[in-house]
Design a protein around this motif. Structure first.
Motif, PDB file in Angstrom:
ATOM      1  N   THR A 185       0.928  -1.258   0.139  1.00  0.00           N
ATOM      2  CA  THR A 185      -0.003   0.085  -0.109  1.00  0.00           C
ATOM      3  C   THR A 185       0.677   1.259  -0.153  1.00  0.00           C
ATOM      4  OG1 THR A 185      -1.645  -1.161   1.372  1.00  0.00           O
ATOM      5  CG2 THR A 185      -1.799   1.200   1.131  1.00  0.00           C
ATOM      6  N   THR A 186       0.397   2.316  -0.722  1.00  0.00           N
ATOM      7  CA  THR A 186       1.052   3.580  -0.800  1.00  0.00           C
ATOM      8  C   THR A 186       0.622   4.415   0.367  1.00  0.00           C
ATOM      9  OG1 THR A 186       1.486   3.134  -3.032  1.00  0.00           O
ATOM     10  CG2 THR A 186       1.596   5.510  -2.057  1.00  0.00           C
ATOM     11  N   TYR A 187       1.186   5.018   1.170  1.00  0.00           N
ATOM     12  CA  TYR A 187       0.852   5.819   2.372  1.00  0.00           C
ATOM     13  C   TYR A 187       1.332   7.295   1.979  1.00  0.00           C
ATOM     14  CZ  TYR A 187      -0.436   1.478   4.684  1.00  0.00           C
ATOM     15  OH  TYR A 187      -0.609   0.248   5.134  1.00  0.00           O
ATOM     16  N   PRO A 188       0.491   8.237   2.700  1.00  0.00           N
ATOM     17  CA  PRO A 188       0.917   9.669   3.019  1.00  0.00           C
ATOM     18  C   PRO A 188       2.244   9.755   3.412  1.00  0.00           C
ATOM     19  CG  PRO A 188      -0.924   9.445   4.204  1.00  0.00           C
ATOM     20  CD  PRO A 188      -0.605   7.914   3.606  1.00  0.00           C
ATOM     21  N   LEU A 189       3.059  11.046   2.987  1.00  0.00           N
ATOM     22  CA  LEU A 189       4.497  11.062   3.622  1.00  0.00           C
ATOM     23  C   LEU A 189       4.366  11.287   5.025  1.00  0.00           C
ATOM     24  CD1 LEU A 189       6.101  13.199   0.866  1.00  0.00           C
ATOM     25  CD2 LEU A 189       6.478  10.886   1.476  1.00  0.00           C
ATOM     26  N   GLN A 190       3.311  11.916   5.671  1.00  0.00           N
ATOM     27  CA  GLN A 190       2.968  12.231   7.201  1.00  0.00           C
ATOM     28  C   GLN A 190       2.222  11.055   7.546  1.00  0.00           C
ATOM     29  OE1 GLN A 190       1.838  16.272   7.923  1.00  0.00           O
ATOM     30  NE2 GLN A 190       0.914  15.603   9.993  1.00  0.00           N
ATOM     31  N   LEU A 191       2.873  10.044   8.356  1.00  0.00           N
ATOM     32  CA  LEU A 191       2.178   9.083   8.943  1.00  0.00           C
ATOM     33  C   LEU A 191       1.389   9.360  10.069  1.00  0.00           C
ATOM     34  CD1 LEU A 191       5.113   6.355   8.391  1.00  0.00           C
ATOM     35  CD2 LEU A 191       2.952   6.815   6.883  1.00  0.00           C
ATOM     36  N   GLU A 192       1.859  10.278  10.798  1.00  0.00           N
ATOM     37  CA  GLU A 192       1.219  10.573  12.281  1.00  0.00           C
ATOM     38  C   GLU A 192       0.898  12.143  12.192  1.00  0.00           C
ATOM     39  OE1 GLU A 192       3.827   9.852  15.230  1.00  0.00           O
ATOM     40  OE2 GLU A 192       4.054   7.584  14.678  1.00  0.00           O
ATOM     41  N   ASP A 193      -0.255  12.442  12.805  1.00  0.00           N
ATOM     42  CA  ASP A 193      -0.661  13.854  12.789  1.00  0.00           C
ATOM     43  C   ASP A 193       0.083  14.647  13.419  1.00  0.00           C
ATOM     44  OD1 ASP A 193      -2.948  13.107  11.201  1.00  0.00           O
ATOM     45  OD2 ASP A 193      -4.148  12.774  12.946  1.00  0.00           O
ATOM     46  N   SER A 194       0.757  14.246  14.706  1.00  0.00           N
ATOM     47  CA  SER A 194       1.487  15.118  15.266  1.00  0.00           C
ATOM     48  C   SER A 194       2.987  15.327  14.876  1.00  0.00           C
ATOM     49  CB  SER A 194       1.754  14.401  16.665  1.00  0.00           C
ATOM     50  OG  SER A 194       2.398  13.050  16.631  1.00  0.00           O
ATOM     51  N   THR A 195       3.487  14.914  13.793  1.00  0.00           N
ATOM     52  CA  THR A 195       4.645  14.928  13.336  1.00  0.00           C
ATOM     53  C   THR A 195       4.383  14.986  11.703  1.00  0.00           C
ATOM     54  OG1 THR A 195       5.055  12.585  12.812  1.00  0.00           O
ATOM     55  CG2 THR A 195       5.795  13.287  15.057  1.00  0.00           C
ATOM     56  N   SER A 196       5.376  16.150  11.234  1.00  0.00           N
ATOM     57  CA  SER A 196       5.340  16.534   9.929  1.00  0.00           C
ATOM     58  C   SER A 196       6.642  15.927   9.283  1.00  0.00           C
ATOM     59  CB  SER A 196       5.706  18.011   9.689  1.00  0.00           C
ATOM     60  OG  SER A 196       6.903  18.538  10.306  1.00  0.00           O
ATOM     61  N   TYR A 197       6.533  15.510   8.001  1.00  0.00           N
ATOM     62  CA  TYR A 197       7.392  14.650   7.201  1.00  0.00           C
ATOM     63  C   TYR A 197       8.781  15.285   7.201  1.00  0.00           C
ATOM     64  CZ  TYR A 197       9.816  12.211   3.510  1.00  0.00           C
ATOM     65  OH  TYR A 197      10.746  11.638   2.893  1.00  0.00           O
ATOM     66  N   GLU A 198       9.612  14.688   7.140  1.00  0.00           N
ATOM     67  CA  GLU A 198      11.201  15.156   7.034  1.00  0.00           C
ATOM     68  C   GLU A 198      12.079  14.105   6.109  1.00  0.00           C
ATOM     69  OE1 GLU A 198      14.988  16.695   9.758  1.00  0.00           O
ATOM     70  OE2 GLU A 198      13.071  16.494  10.664  1.00  0.00           O
ATOM     71  N   TYR A 199      12.595  14.578   5.103  1.00  0.00           N
ATOM     72  CA  TYR A 199      13.279  13.358   4.556  1.00  0.00           C
ATOM     73  C   TYR A 199      14.516  13.070   5.366  1.00  0.00           C
ATOM     74  CZ  TYR A 199      16.628  11.161   1.295  1.00  0.00           C
ATOM     75  OH  TYR A 199      17.251  10.345   0.737  1.00  0.00           O
ATOM     76  N   ARG A 200      14.996  11.732   5.431  1.00  0.00           N
ATOM     77  CA  ARG A 200      16.128  11.141   6.019  1.00  0.00           C
ATOM     78  C   ARG A 200      17.133  10.541   5.312  1.00  0.00           C
ATOM     79  NH1 ARG A 200      11.970  10.956   9.832  1.00  0.00           N
ATOM     80  NH2 ARG A 200      12.425  11.766  11.996  1.00  0.00           N
ATOM     81  N   GLU A 201      18.324  10.798   5.324  1.00  0.00           N
ATOM     82  CA  GLU A 201      19.259   9.841   4.231  1.00  0.00           C
ATOM     83  C   GLU A 201      19.415   8.517   4.896  1.00  0.00           C
ATOM     84  OE1 GLU A 201      20.682  10.719   1.733  1.00  0.00           O
ATOM     85  OE2 GLU A 201      20.235  12.863   1.613  1.00  0.00           O
ATOM     86  N   PRO A 202      19.645   7.592   4.226  1.00  0.00           N
ATOM     87  CA  PRO A 202      19.724   6.180   4.710  1.00  0.00           C
ATOM     88  C   PRO A 202      20.746   6.188   5.675  1.00  0.00           C
ATOM     89  CG  PRO A 202      19.900   6.344   2.307  1.00  0.00           C
ATOM     90  CD  PRO A 202      19.670   7.605   2.798  1.00  0.00           C
TER      91      PRO A 202
END
Length: 289
Positions: A247-264
Motif C-alpha cells: 500500500t502507498t501511504y501519505p508522507l506524513q504518517l502521524e498527525d503530530s509530526t511533519s514529514y522530514e526526509y532522512r538519508e539512509p
C-alpha cells in the motif's frame, strides 16, 4: 525519481530510516521475532548474507535487551560476499558462503557447536526465470544450512529466506529430518506479490547417523532419501492492522509530526556505480534537471 517520490513508494523503507536501520528488511526479522520469540535464551548468532547489516542490527539490539543481560557473553558473526560497514559488537567475515574457505572460517568462530541461532536473508540476483531463480535460491539455502549443521547446538534454530516454488516441499521435507518443527513464515514487510517467505526450523535434532561434513551436499546424504512430503504450517507475521507493504501511504504518517526526509542510515560502501559517483563529484558528468 526524486527523493520524495522514492520515500512515498515504500512505507517500510521510510520506517527503516526513521528507526536507524540500514534496510527495510530489519522489519522482516522483527515481525518474525514478534510471532515466534526467536531470541530468548540466545547468545551466539550467525548472520549469513548479512549486508548491509540490518538483521545484525536487530540481533544486536535483541541480545542487548534485559532478558539476556548478564547471563553469558554475546557472540554475533556476520558474513557476506560484499563488504559491510562495521557494527559494534559484530564480528564480520567477507566471503562466499557456498565456498569451503568461508564455511571453515565461520565454523572456527563456533568451535564446539555453540551457535544458538543461524540466520540467512540471502537471495540471488533474480533473472525473471522462476524455475532458475528458485533453484539458485534453494542452493543458497542449502549452503547456509550446511554451515548451520556444523555450528548449531542441539535444539538450536535456523531461519532462512525461501522462494516458495513448485518444488519447495522437497526442500522442506529434507529440513524436517533435522528439526522437530518447520514453519513457513510470511512477514507483512514482505510484499504479497513476492514468492519470498522464510522457513523457520526449530529444535535442531539431526538423524543419529548424520555426520556434518562441509564438503558434502545435504541432498546427497543417504539418510535424506525417500523423504515424505507432509504439509507445513504457514504463518503470517506482523500486526494485521499495521502497515501493508503493498500500500502507498501519505508522507506524513502521524498527525503530530511533519514529514522530514532522512538519508539512509548506512550508504553502500562499495557500490558498483562508485566510478560514476566519482565522475559526477568531479563535475565530469553533467546531471539532467
Amino acid at each position: 525519481m526524486g527523493k520524495s517520490s522514492r520515500d512515498k513508494r515504500d512505507v517500510f523503507y521510510r520506517l527503516a530510516k526513521e528507526g536507524n536501520f540500514r534496510a527495510r528488511s530489519a522489519y522482516k526479522l522483527i515481525q518474525i521475532d514478534e510471532e515466534f520469540d526467536l531470541f530468548t535464551g540466545v547468545f551466539h548468532v550467525v548472520d549469513l548474507c548479512a549486508a548491509p547489516g540490518s538483521w545484525s542490527q536487530v540481533v544486536s539490539q535483541r541480545l542487548a535487551s534485559d532478558k539476556n543481560e548478564g547471563e553469558r557473553a554475546v557472540k554475533i558473526v556476520a558474513v557476506d560476499l560484499q563488504a559491510m560497514a562495521p557494527l559494534p559488537g559484530v564480528v564480520q567475515i567477507q566471503g562466499d558462503i557456498t565456498k569451503k574457505g568461508t564455511a571453515e572460517a565461520i565454523i572456527e568462530h563456533f568451535e564446539g557447536k555453540s551457535a544458538h541461532l543461524v540466520l540467512c536473508d540471502g537471495a540471488p540476483d533474480v533473472t525473471g526465470l522462476p524455475d532458475f531463480d528458485e533453484y539458485v535460491q534453494a542452493q543458497l539455502l542449502l549452503a547456509a544450512f550446511n554451515i548451520a549443521t556444523n555450528v548449531l547446538v542441539p535444539e538450536g534454530t535456523f531461519l532462512a529466506k525461501l522462494f516458495c516454488g513448485k518444488d519447495v516441499l522437497v526442500l522442506l521435507s529434507h529440513l524436517q529430518k533435522f528439526f522437530k518443527e518447520v514453519v513457513i513464515a510470511k512477514p507483512r514487510t514482505s510484499r504479497n506479490s513476492s514468492i519470498e517467505s522464510f522457513v523457520l526450523c526449530k529444535t535442531y535434532c539431526p538423524p543419529l547417523q548424520y555426520v556434518p561434513n562441509i564438503d558434502k551436499s545435504l541432498l546427497g546424504s543417504p539418510e535424506l532419501l525417500d523423504s515424505p512430503h507432509p504439509r507445513f504450517p504457514f504463518k503470517a507475521c506482523g500486526n494485521q492492522i499495521s502497515y501493508d507493504s503493498d500500500t502507498t501511504y501519505p508522507l506524513q504518517l502521524e498527525d503530530s509530526t511533519s514529514y522530514e526526509y532522512r538519508e539512509p542510515e548506512q550508504a553502500p560502501i562499495s557500490p558498483p556505480y562508485a566510478h560514476f559517483l566519482s565522475l559526477q563529484h568531479n563535475h565530469k558528468i553533467r546531471t539532467l534537471h
